[in-house]
Every structure is written in structure tokens, then in C-alpha cells.
Design a protein around this motif. Structure first.
Motif, PDB file in Angstrom:
ATOM      1  N   GLY A 246       0.814  -1.213   0.000  1.00  0.00           N
ATOM      2  CA  GLY A 246       0.000   0.000   0.000  1.00  0.00           C
ATOM      3  C   GLY A 246       0.846   1.260   0.000  1.00  0.00           C
TER       4      GLY A 246
ATOM      5  N   GLN B 194      -1.254   7.846   2.432  1.00  0.00           N
ATOM      6  CA  GLN B 194      -1.983   9.054   2.077  1.00  0.00           C
ATOM      7  C   GLN B 194      -2.066   9.935   3.327  1.00  0.00           C
ATOM      8  OE1 GLN B 194      -5.699   7.443   0.742  1.00  0.00           O
ATOM      9  NE2 GLN B 194      -6.592   7.416   2.781  1.00  0.00           N
TER      10      GLN B 194
ATOM     11  N   ARG C 224      -3.131   3.135   2.524  1.00  0.00           N
ATOM     12  CA  ARG C 224      -4.421   2.930   1.853  1.00  0.00           C
ATOM     13  C   ARG C 224      -4.879   1.481   1.912  1.00  0.00           C
ATOM     14  NH1 ARG C 224      -4.189   6.308  -3.821  1.00  0.00           N
ATOM     15  NH2 ARG C 224      -4.330   8.369  -2.886  1.00  0.00           N
ATOM     16  N   SER C 225      -3.940   0.549   2.013  1.00  0.00           N
ATOM     17  CA  SER C 225      -4.291  -0.875   1.993  1.00  0.00           C
ATOM     18  C   SER C 225      -4.591  -1.429   3.375  1.00  0.00           C
ATOM     19  CB  SER C 225      -3.164  -1.695   1.369  1.00  0.00           C
ATOM     20  OG  SER C 225      -2.994  -1.333   0.030  1.00  0.00           O
TER      21      SER C 225
END
Length: 164
Positions: free
Chosen positions: A13, A16, A26-27
Motif C-alpha cells: 500500500g 496518504q 491505503r491498503s
């Protein structure tokens, strides 16, 4: 060229921004702070398209990260005006500065979001173009005073590069 930072936990990921100085993958949702990402003296952390990335900044160069898309056309108009005025009145100190202004104009046309890594020469040309705009079109000079001040401050910093 900016390089996205992969998550230290899931390794797939990308981070952010969450809050000032904090990020989240994000993951997997793993949190991180700016201190998590050691950067070298010639690197900066930047957020592009919502993703945290590392940007290499050579000594003397400055990073301009516009927060509005209208700034590129604003600077481009200054460069275009200075290039037109230069035909009849000397605006630029050296012949190479005309090429630098033309190159910078094409960069701003191609990438209006930034961040832009500008050399001391590019910043000199840009501030000269801003001076021409200020003299000929004072109302246009008042459109984005904070951004113009940021460019001028970057120009000043570029003349006194850090030493390592």
C-alpha cells in the motif's frame, strides 16, 4: 521524479495524508508520521495525487508546491509577457535566460499541479518575469500575493544554498 513510499507493514500500500504530519496506508491502514520516513538532505516528502512520495531536490534548487491549479497559468502569463517585452526592452540579463524562460513556460504548461523543482536560474528568470508583470500590470500582480511571495522567498533561498 517523485517516488511513492510503500507501506512498511504490508509492503504494497501507499501512504496518504491523514492530518498534518501523519499518514495512513491505503491498503492496511497502518499509521505513520513524518519521522517514520528518513529523508536525505537533498530529499523532500511531498503529496502528489493523494500519495506520499519522496522528491529529490538538488542543492540550490527549490520546491514549489502549488495548492491551486491556477498558479501555473498565472506564472506562465508572467513569462509570456516578459518574453514579449524582451523583444524591445531587455528583461533578461543573459541570452540563455530567454531559453530558460521558454523551457519553464513549457514545464508550467505541461504540469500545472507541481510540485516543481526549480533551479536558481529558473527562479531568477521567473522573478524577473514577475517584476515585469508587476510594473506593467499591477492589478494582475495583486491576484495571488502569497504565492508570488513564496516564489520570491524560494529565489532568495536558492541564492544561499545549504552546505553539507
Amino acid at each position: 521524479m517523485p517516488v511513492p513510499i510503500l507501506c512498511h507493514i504490508c509492503h504494497g500500500g501507499r501512504y496518504q495524508p491523514e492530518n498534518a504530519g501523519t499518514y495512513r496506508c491505503r491498503s492496511c491502514g497502518s499509521p505513520a508520521t513524518e519521522l517514520t520516513f528518513p529523508v536525505q538532505s537533498d530529499e523532500r516528502l511531498v503529496v502528489l495525487a493523494g500519495v506520499l512520495q519522496v522528491l529529490t531536490v538538488p542543492n540550490g534548487h527549490q520546491v514549489i508546491a502549488p495548492d491551486r491549479r491556477c498558479y501555473a497559468p498565472h506564472l506562465g502569463a508572467s513569462l509570456s509577457l516578459a518574453l514579449r517585452v524582451n523583444r524591445t526592452h531587455p528583461v533578461f540579463r543573459q541570452a540563455e535566460d530567454i531559453g530558460t524562460a521558454e523551457d519553464l513556460l513549457s514545464v508550467l504548461d505541461a504540469d500545472e499541479r507541481g510540485p516543481w523543482v526549480l533551479s536558481p536560474t529558473q527562479l531568477e528568470v521567473l522573478t524577473r518575469a514577475m517584476d515585469v508583470r508587476n510594473a506593467l500590470l499591477p492589478s494582475a500582480a495583486r491576484q495571488y500575493p502569497d504565492f508570488d511571495a513564496e516564489i520570491r522567498a524560494a529565489h532568495t533561498r536558492s541564492r544561499h544554498p545549504r552546505t553539507t
